[in-house]
Every structure is written in structure tokens, then in C-alpha cells.
Design a protein around this motif. Structure first.
Motif, PDB file in Angstrom:
ATOM      1  N   ARG A  80       0.820  -1.212   0.000  1.00 21.79           N
ATOM      2  CA  ARG A  80       0.000   0.000   0.000  1.00 21.79           C
ATOM      3  C   ARG A  80       0.852   1.259   0.000  1.00 21.79           C
TER       4      ARG A  80
ATOM      5  N   GLU B 152      -0.407   3.702   3.783  1.00 24.49           N
ATOM      6  CA  GLU B 152      -1.510   3.594   4.743  1.00 24.49           C
ATOM      7  C   GLU B 152      -0.945   3.120   6.070  1.00 24.49           C
TER       8      GLU B 152
ATOM      9  N   GLN C  15      -4.766   7.064   5.561  1.00 27.04           N
ATOM     10  CA  GLN C  15      -4.000   7.255   4.331  1.00 27.04           C
ATOM     11  C   GLN C  15      -3.103   8.473   4.527  1.00 27.04           C
TER      12      GLN C  15
ATOM     13  N   SER D 227      -5.029  -2.769  -6.605  1.00 31.06           N
ATOM     14  CA  SER D 227      -4.278  -1.751  -5.869  1.00 31.06           C
ATOM     15  C   SER D 227      -4.762  -0.373  -6.300  1.00 31.06           C
TER      16      SER D 227
END
Lengths: 432, 258
Positions: free
Chosen positions: A162, A224, A229, B251
Motif C-alpha cells: 500500500r 496507509e 492514508q 491496488s
């Protein structure tokens, strides 16, 4: 850097030629796919208020957009967007151009895009300080969403899990299009005080000046952390909104001829964004430092440094009525200047100082929606209200009737341009 | 003699009709996939006849957590005012799903608050709970009873009752299921609320083989909301099952760079 655009154009030409040739050669290979879309738009605006310079009350425009894509699997893509625009009132809007023409390649964690591409720097649901660097056609200052201009350059991303690192570099000549003459959003001087009274003035064009012809460079790192975020962004390049000064050619002739000097000064923005949610509300915020330049009260170009903070929330509601839903976005913005002085209402970089932005859209049923975009600028005391009615009853035709009401103190952007309050009708239809 | 006949009939019945759990296990096997891609067009039709149509591309990949949870990427392709919008959902076993939304106007993807199971999916009459069950029936969470056999849209089907087990958080108090005998796919479902009221009816038609792996899929489904009169019709095309889907697609980077 000067030759970057030509190198990219050549590369693109080679890539598209390669795509076309390979597509024909590999018709049997179902990894290849091509798509073509298009839409036509017709816009009409009416300004009930008389502009101080007596400029147009009606505006009309027609546009056709064609988008073509060639894909090879999920790895290669070539895309081009060609736009034809016709405007009977503004000859500079009569043009045909390729707004996008790029290829990209992705493999695993890597992504690279090269060519002419549109870009948005802000990564916030509302207005971000990074959006100051977006390149637009500023024919209308308020309606810029469809006016994002393609830029020649490169975008590279590396992502793992992420976390994502993004780098961008764009050619120095990628600038917004400005309309200084015969535009209701630019108040060119009409008269000046001279000994014994007033004299009329005559515009004789504009000259651009650069401290340096800087490429536009940016980088961002996002990740994240739990349910938050986080994104840090940095951008450096020439401010696309020039500082303007009036230079008289001579004061002895009548009308007095003058030229507008446009100074494109360096600008750097660093921003930190956070986003999360609480219950059904999405929450987000940004703290940014902007290092730019402005025309000071003595007429000199001086530093303009400020901290830009914003907090926002958005939510989506559904109702018992199966066709009905509501979306709300609210954002509070606060600018903290690092030096004293008041911003002029015509400084487009400083439209928002202490402001509340609201965007809401209610789908009444599948055919009708109502929307409102509103701004309340508390420090300079201005406001903007844009109600909109959207009709899809004749789908695929989409019709939008909107009003734009600017008002408040003349010290605010919105009050200063209150004669630009208008009503508008948009008709949009797919053509392919 | 009568007793013997009854005994024979009973024995015959128990040997011919499989038990409910075997049918549901066969159903789960028939629907479970490693990955699936395809295009779907859904039309919402209001009680008064107003319509809303959307077309999107779907990419589904089973997660590597060993359970029946999936990653879903949905990209809208038509009409043009929503084209480019995408949602990414990472399903979690017995936890709220993780969701991200990409809006082309914002050019960014953002993590959004997880949808409630009872929320309608993209404004359709299909809820997130329905969608989850459509991908993989949570057979451990329900108690199934075989009620018999019926013909649905000309195809023989097993009729079962599904009751939630104690403590399960679900919007439904009961479901009646009709499982297609030939393919073990869901042919019809009646959804009932906790007070026994009939809420919705799901119907699947145009069941055909997909690819060469022995999979079948309904190419048309319909969800009728009995309470509001609203209906969602879905037309599928271009199914590819277990043909391989790049895990990198699921993603935010992928959504932002399509």
C-alpha cells in the motif's frame, strides 16, 4: 530539457506506429484491444450583469472530443484524445488539437507513462494547495474541469503493498492558456489619470518574462498506516499564474498605449495529506507550505510564503426511495500568510483565504438530479453559489442548467467579479 | 404391506435426494473460482418505469487467506459521466471489507468508510451481503433444509430453506433457495426479512458453460424488490474463469493509472 518535447513526440510517433503495425500483424492475438469513444458538448452562457468594459453578454461554444486507446494486455497502452472546439466569440478557442497522446508501460511494481498527458497535482477530495499548479485553459475561471490541458512529460510510479512513490517531470513550456483581452475575468485598465483629467488606454499585447525556464517537477510518497492514508507531496516549477504589471509605452499619445508584463516566477509547494473515516463519514485534511511570489504594495515582486491548511469531510446517503441518494462534500480552508499585506481580489492564487466549500448532489430519481456548489469566503467577504439541475430523461443526452451567483465585498474575488454572475446550459451527448 | 411400501418409498427418497449440506457444498464448488473477469451491464428500473443503465468491467481474484474471500475491482465504462470511476474491495472474513474509490474528476483513489452489508451496491437492488453470497455462499453460517424439487425457468432445481445460525448479523431472517440440479448454480432466491416479510426475489437465467474448465454461469440475473417495485437486471458477457488475473490490479496504483 529544451529538446525533451521533440524527443517525446518522436518516441510517441514510433510507439503509435509500432502499435498500429503490430495490431494489424497480430489480429489473432486477443491480448490486443482498441477502443474509441467520443462525445459532443454544446454550451451557452448568459451574463445578466453588464461588464465594466462592456464585454459580451452571451457566450456559446461547441466541442467534440474523440478518445482512442490501444492496449496490449495490461502492460502497454497508447491513448490519444483529440478535441475540436468552436467558439464564435473567441477566435483563440477555435482550434483542433491532441490534448493527450501518451504511451505507458507497467510491469510488476513499476509504471512509466511518457507523452502528452493531463495531470492533477492535488490529491484531496476537495481543493488542494497542490492544485495551484494544475494547467488549464482559463477561458472561464470557474468552469475549468473540462479545460485541463495536456502536458509533455514523464510520470513514473513504484508501488509495493500500500505504499507508492510517484515522480513526475514536465517540460517548461507546458503553460495554462490565458485570455487577457476581451475576457470578463481580466480587468484590463481602460482609463488612467493624467494631468488635467483622464485619458483612455489602449492594450498593445503582453510580454512574458521568466526568471528561469523551469521544468515542472514533483514527487509524492503515499502509504496507509492502519486506517489512515498518508501522502507527502512536493512540487517545484514556474508558477503558471503570472504576476502582471502594466507598462506604458508612452504617455504622450492618446489613447495611452500599454503592454502587460507577465512574470512567471518559481513556486514550490510541499504538502502533507491525511485521510481516514469515522462511521460513514470520510475525513481528510491537508497542511501545505507554499513558497511563491506576488506583486507587493510598492509594485515590486516580493516573496509570497504561506501555510495552507484544510479540513474536509464527505458522505454518501441512500434513502428508502430506491432511486434517491445524496452526496455531500464540505471543506474548510485557512491560509496563514508569512508576511503582512492583503491579497488583491484579482490574485487568482488567493481566491480562498478563510473559506468554506460545499459540494452536494441529490439524485431525485434516475432522470433528475440537483446539485449545489457553494463557497463562502469569510476573510475577504465573498460568496459563490452554483445551483445545477441535471436531466437524463432523454438519455444518452444529458442536459445541465446551472446558475452562478457571485457576490460579496469588492475586496474578494467573488465580489470583484459579481457582474460575471451567469446562467448556463450544457448539452452533452456521446457520439461514438 | 402398506408399512413395507412406506419403508421402500422412504429409503428410495433418502437415497435419491442428496442432503441439503451436500447440495450447498456442490453449489459452493460450482461458484468458487480462483479468478473471474467479464463485463456486465446493469439496468435499474423503477416502479414507474424510469431506467438507469451502467456498464462495467469486473475483475475478481480469490484472496490468499485460504478462505472464501475475494478482491473485487469494478471499473465503469459507460455512460460517459461515470466512465473511469472504479471501486476496489478487499473482502475480509467476518470483518468489514476494505474499500477504495477512484473518481476520475479527482484523479485520486481514496480509502472510504466500509459499506454496511445491507447497503445497496452501486444503487442496485443487490446489497453487499447479496454480492458476497453470490461469490461464495457462506454455508457455515446457515442451517439448510431441503424442501423438495421444483422447476425454475424450465430447469429442475432443488428447493431449500436457509436460516441464519444464532448470532449471525444478516439483513435476512430466511431465504428460500432454488439450486439448479444440472449446474448447482443458484437459479432463484426469495429473501425474507426478520418479520417474515418477502423482501426480494433473485432469478438467474441463460445458464451456459463458460470456457473449457467445466464452469457454468448465469448470463442474466434479475433482482426484484417486492417492497419498492424497483428491479435490477444484469447482463453478463465475456466471462473468463481461472484464466489468470494479475494480483497487482487490486491496488490503488492500478486504479489511478488505468
Amino acid at each position: 530539457m529544451r529538446h525533451l518535447k521533440y524527443i517525446l513526440k518522436t518516441l510517441l510517433g514510433v510507439c503509435f506506429a509500432g502499435f498500429a503495425a503490430t495490431t494489424v500483424a497480430q489480429e489473432a492475438d486477443n491480448n490486443w484491444s482498441t477502443t474509441l469513444h467520443g462525445q459532443a458538448r454544446v454550451l451557452s452562457r448568459y451574463y445578466p450583469g453588464q461588464n465594466p468594459a462592456g464585454l459580451y453578454r452571451w457566450q456559446g461554444e461547441a466541442r467534440a472530443e474523440l478518445e482512442g486507446e490501444v492496449n496490449y494486455g495490461n502492460y502497454w497502452k497508447g491513448r490519444t484524445v483529440v478535441i475540436a472546439n468552436a467558439n464564435p466569440d473567441e477566435r483563440r478557442r477555435n482550434r483542433l488539437w491532441a490534448n493527450e497522446a501518451y504511451v505507458y508501460y507497467r510491469q510488476g511494481h513499476y509504471f512509466l507513462k511518457a507523452g502528452k498527458q493531463t495531470a492533477k497535482w492535488g490529491a484531496l477530495t476537495g481543493f488542494s494547495a497542490m492544485d495551484l499548479a494544475n494547467r488549464y485553459d482559463y477561458y472561464d475561471v470557474l468552469d475549468t474541469e473540462q479545460e485541463r490541458l495536456g502536458l509533455w512529460g514523464l510520470e513514473a510510479r513504484y508501488s509495493k503493498g500500500r505504499t507508492e512513490l510517484m515522480l513526475r517531470a514536465f517540460h517548461p513550456d507546458n503553460r495554462s492558456r490565458l485570455y487577457l483581452e476581451d475576457n470578463r475575468w481580466v480587468n484590463l485598465p481602460q482609463r488612467m489619470a493624467v494631468p488635467g483629467g483622464e485619458a483612455t488606454m489602449a492594450y498593445e499585447g503582453a510580454a512574458s518574462h521568466y526568471q528561469k525556464r523551469l521544468p515542472l517537477l514533483s514527487g509524492s510518497l503515499s502509504t496507509e498506516v492502519g486506517r489512515v492514508q498518508v501522502r507527502g507531496s512536493w512540487l517545484y516549477g514556474n508558477n503558471d499564474i503570472p504576476l502582471s504589471q502594466i507598462q506604458l509605452r508612452t504617455s504622450s499619445t492618446r489613447p495611452v498605449p500599454y503592454q502587460v508584463q507577465l512574470h512567471f516566477e518559481p513556486m514550490m509547494i510541499s504538502a502533507l495529506n491525511l485521510g481516514t473515516w469515522a462511521g460513514e463519514w470520510n475525513l481528510w485534511g491537508e497542511a501545505a507550505f507554499v513558497d511563491s511570489k506576488r506583486i507587493g504594495e510598492t509594485g515590486e515582486i516580493t516573496p509570497d510564503q504561506y501555510t495552507f491548511c484544510s479540513l474536509g469531510a464527505d458522505r454518501f446517503w441512500t434513502f428508502e426511495h430506491p432511486e434517491r441518494h445524496l452526496r455531500l462534500v464540505a471543506q474548510f480552508l485557512q491560509v496563514f500568510p508569512h508576511q503582512s499585506g492583503k491579497y488583491a481580489p484579482t490574485e487568482i492564487d488567493h481566491i480562498f483565504q478563510t473559506a468554506l466549500l460545499i459540494v452536494t448532489e441529490l439524485q431525485i430519481n434516475y432522470n433528475w438530479s440537483a446539485a449545489l456548489r457553494a463557497v463562502a469566503e469569510f476573510r475577504a467577504e465573498g460568496f459563490y453559489l452554483e445551483p445545477r439541475l441535471i436531466c437524463k430523461a432523454w438519455a444518452p443526452l444529458r442536459a445541465e442548467l446551472s446558475g452562478g451567483w457571485l457576490g460579496g465585498s469588492g475586496q474578494s474575488f467573488f465580489g470583484h467579479f459579481k457582474t460575471n454572475s451567469r446562467i448556463a446550459l450544457h448539452l452533452i451527448r456521446p457520439i461514438l | 404391506m402398506i408399512l413395507a411400501f412406506t419403508l421402500v418409498v422412504t429409503l428410495f427418497s433418502t437415497t435419491v435426494l442428496p442432503d441439503a449440506s451436500a447440495i450447498m457444498e456442490a453449489h459452493r464448488k460450482a461458484t468458487a473460482v480462483q479468478d473471474l473477469t467479464g463485463q456486465l451491464t446493469y439496468t435499474n428500473i423503477s416502479k414507474s418505469g424510469r431506467k438507469q443503465t451502467r456498464t462495467l468491467q469486473q475483475y475478481i481474484l480469490r484472496t490468499d487467506k485460504g478462505d472464501y474471500t475475494y478482491n473485487l475491482l469494478l471499473e465503469f465504462t459507460d455512460p460517459q459521466d461515470v466512465a473511469g470511476t472504479a471501486t476496489l474491495t478487499i473482502q475480509q472474513e467476518r470483518k468489514d471489507d476494505e474499500q477504495w474509490l477512484y473518481l476520475p474528476a479527482l484523479r485520486m483513489s481514496k480509502r472510504i468508510s466500509p459499506s454496511k452489508k445491507s447497503d445497496r451496491f452501486m444503487g442496485t437492488e443487490i446489497t453487499y451481503e447479496d454480492l458476497s453470497g453470490h461469490l461464495s455462499e457462506p454455508i457455515d453460517d446457515y442451517q439448510y433444509t431441503l424442501l423438495g424439487e421444483e422447476t425454475i425457468n424450465g430447469r429442475p432445481a432443488y428447493k431449500l430453506e436457509a436460516l441464519p445460525r444464532e448470532g449471525l448479523r444478516t439483513q435476512y431472517g430466511k431465504r428460500l433457495l432454488w439450486i439448479d440440479k444440472a449446474t448447482h448454480l443458484m437459479a432463484q432466491t426469495h429473501f425474507f426479512g426478520h418479520k417474515g416479510e418477502h423482501l426480494k426475489t433473485y432469478t438467474a437465467t441463460d445458464i451456459r458453460p463458460v470456457g473449457s474448465g467445466g464452469h457454468h454461469r448465469a448470463h442474466q440475473i434479475k433482482m426484484e424488490n417486492v417492497q419498492t417495485g424497483n428491479t435490477t437486471k444484469v447482463q453478463y458477457s465475456g466471462f473468463a474463469i481461472n484464466a489468470g488475473v494479475d494480483a497487482a490490479m487490486f491496488s490503488t496504483t492500478w486504479m489511478e493509472t488505468r
